[in-house]
Design an enzyme around this catalytic site. Structure first.
Site: not given
Ligand code: F6P
Length: 549
Positions: A208, A214, A269-270, A355, A386, A514
């Site tokens: 987003k 990452e 995002g979620r 979250e 198990h 972060k």
């Molecule tokens: O974990 C934090 C967060 O901001 C989430 O809310 C989001 O889904 C995720 O990082 C990934 O964010 P992006 O889609 O901006 O890479």
């Protein structure tokens, strides 16, 4: 609208009294007292059954819980959500994921502020990409058909589509393989790349913000890997697609504008599976399958908006959680799907719930007056039996569980589904009813043991029971029913957020780590002095540098 202190409502007092009254009542007694308990404490909509008869409640508790939802203005907050008001107050944003499954040709949320033209345009853009990939007409730089799609994203840009692609694997295109890479650890991307042929691989960079560390690092590695094979930047275009609310950042990365699918700041995002973030899923199951998923979610939206609170599945699921957390004192909540294809559901629900509602201040910034979201965790059945079920049965902790199962399997191997369901139903019954000392003694009496051996074994054979659970049943795991199930949990989280007074749509709690990582990295790289860091971080850095260079 200022948040109400829910602990000061008359319903809260009623619930506290009911908790004390029921403190010594076992689920066995509740069942014995009401032969209609299943009928009285289960509801269904669109073939999704919610059985909460094994929760530790009675009519009075249910009535007071529904009153609590009324007192905390759940219906008016629901209206504000669907009206597109800026209920994400800390970020001043509307929360409009229901628009993404609005399938009618009408405006949404209103004619004056209609987001549907943009939503429909992106759906059409998705459909073109999906069709080209599924028909084999999308060719790579050397003219090969694309056979592998790698989604690079994390959190909401990974968990939803990954979970749903796995859940709907029975509907997957046989010649297209969809992979998900999220972790910063090179051990996620590198071994996958070893199995892939760049000529037939397409990457989707889903972010987003298009700044998430990452994702940006994995995207850069994917870009370098591809460039090493294509040799020219120009031919890379055939191998990258992006999804982002910042298309200009994706363009800077080198992705052609026609291959950048937009999303909007009003999609969290979620909550973004229903947007173009669902592209890898749509590639796997086809656009018609993806639209069935949206249709299921839409039907749950309509049920949520229309059903009376006492029959409203998301509201009930939310209230059961409130009862268990705030009155019975549960600190965790387990998700146990008896369906292999739902193996990623617990992880997805962890983000959705924790979250959203893992917070200690209300939307006005005031401290909450009671605990909010419990720790959500889980594992598929029968595997969990198990692993951790021993503790659920005899560990002495209160761990409410959501059991989720389908009547039919999408992989009908003879002799599997009935035993799987038998285990699911048996576990919730064992947790609820346990085994008394008398029952254990009777069982031991039939064994060829001495009296002393029997007495020694007896305490080990007793199960306290009274462990609450809810069972959710679906006819099968198809796109429509998955959509119903996921929207059910989304609205559950929303209702709980309203009752606790939380803004469920921000996530400031992920920022600190972060920020600190960006301070640690230059030190770890030897570019900055470590003195400004705390002693532990300094020690860890020194150890890493001296031991492993
Ligand atoms: O974990 C934090 C967060 O901001 C989430 O809310 C989001 O889904 C995720 O990082 C990934 O964010 P992006 O889609 O901006 O890479």
């Amino acid at each position: 609208m200022m948040s109400k202190d829910l602990t000061q409502t008359p319903a809260w007092t009623r619930l506290s009294q009911a908790r004390d009254r029921l403190a010594k009542t076992h689920l066995r007694e509740l069942f014995a007292a009401d032969p209609q308990r299943f009928e009285n404490f289960s509801r269904q909509t669109n073939e999704l059954l919610l059985d909460f008869s094994k929760q530790r409640l009675d009519d009075e508790v249910l009535d007071a819980l529904v009153t609590l939802a009324e007192d905390t203005e759940v219906p008016s907050w629901r209206e504000r959500l669907f009206a597109g008001e800026k209920i994400n107050v800390s970020e001043e944003r509307a929360v409009l994921h229901p628009a993404l499954r609005h399938l009618e040709e009408t405006p949404f949320p209103s004619a004056a502020h209609d987001v549907m033209p943009a939503v429909r345009e992106v759906r059409a853009q998705m459909a073109v990409i999906v069709e080209k990939l599924r028909s084999g007409s999308w060719k790579g730089y050397s003219g090969e058909t694309i056979r592998h799609v790698v989604n690079i994203g994390i959190g909401g840009s990974d968990l939803g589509p990954k979970m749903a692609t796995r859940a709907l694997s029975a509907f997957a295109h046989p010649g297209l393989h969809v992979h998900y890479v999220s972790n910063l650890d090179g051990a996620h991307l590198a071994p996958l790349l070893e199995t892939l042929d760049p000529r037939s691989t397409l990457f989707i960079i889903a972010s987003k913000t298009f700044t998430t560390q990452e994702t940006m690092i994995n995207a850069a590695s994917a870009h370098n890997w591809m460039l090493a094979h294509t040799g020219t930047e120009a031919s890379l275009a055939k191998h990258f697609v992006a999804v982002s609310a910042h298309p200009e950042r994706a363009a800077e990365f080198g992705i052609p504008p026609a291959q950048v699918l937009p999303m909007w700041d009003w999609v969290g995002g979620r909550y973004s599976l229903w947007s173009a973030v669902g592209l890898p899923l749509a590639i796997s199951i086809g656009m018609s399958g993806f639209e069935r998923l949206l249709a299921g979610a839409l039907d749950m939206d309509q049920h949520f908006c229309q059903a009376p609170l006492k029959d409203n599945l998301p509201v009930l699921l939310a209230l059961l959680g409130i009862w268990n957390t705030n009155f019975l004192g549960a600190h965790t909540s387990a998700i146990v799907p008896y369906n292999e294809s739902l193996r990623h559901l617990p992880g997805y629900l962890q983000q959705l719930e924790m979250e959203s509602n893992g917070k200690t201040v209300n939307r006005d910034g005031q401290p909450l007056t009671c605990p909010a979201n419990p720790i959500v965790w889980g594992e598929i059945g029968a595997n969990g039996q198990h692993a951790f079920f021993q503790l659920l049965h005899q560990g002495g902790w209160l761990v409410p569980c959501d059991f989720i199962a389908t009547a039919l399997s999408d992989y009908p191997l003879p002799g599997h589904q009935a035993p799987l369901l038998a285990n699911c139903f048996a576990q919730s019954a064992a947790l609820a009813f346990g085994k008394t000392e008398d029952e254990a003694r009777t069982e031991l009496d039939t064994a060829k043991l001495s009296a002393m051996q029997r007495d020694a074994l007896l305490p080990h054979k007793v199960f306290a029971g009274n462990q609450p659970s809810t069972t959710l049943l679906l006819p099968r795991l198809d796109p429509y029913h998955l959509g119903l199930l996921l929207a059910l949990y989304e609205h559950k989280v929303f209702v709980q957020g309203v009752i606790w007074g939380i803004n469920s749509f921000d996530q400031w709690g992920v920022e600190l780590g972060k920020q600190l990582a960006s301070r640690v990295l230059p030190v770890l790289n030897g570019e900055e002095d470590k003195e400004a860091l705390d002693a532990s971080t300094r020690g860890l850095i020194e150890w890493t540098q001296t031991t492993h260079g």
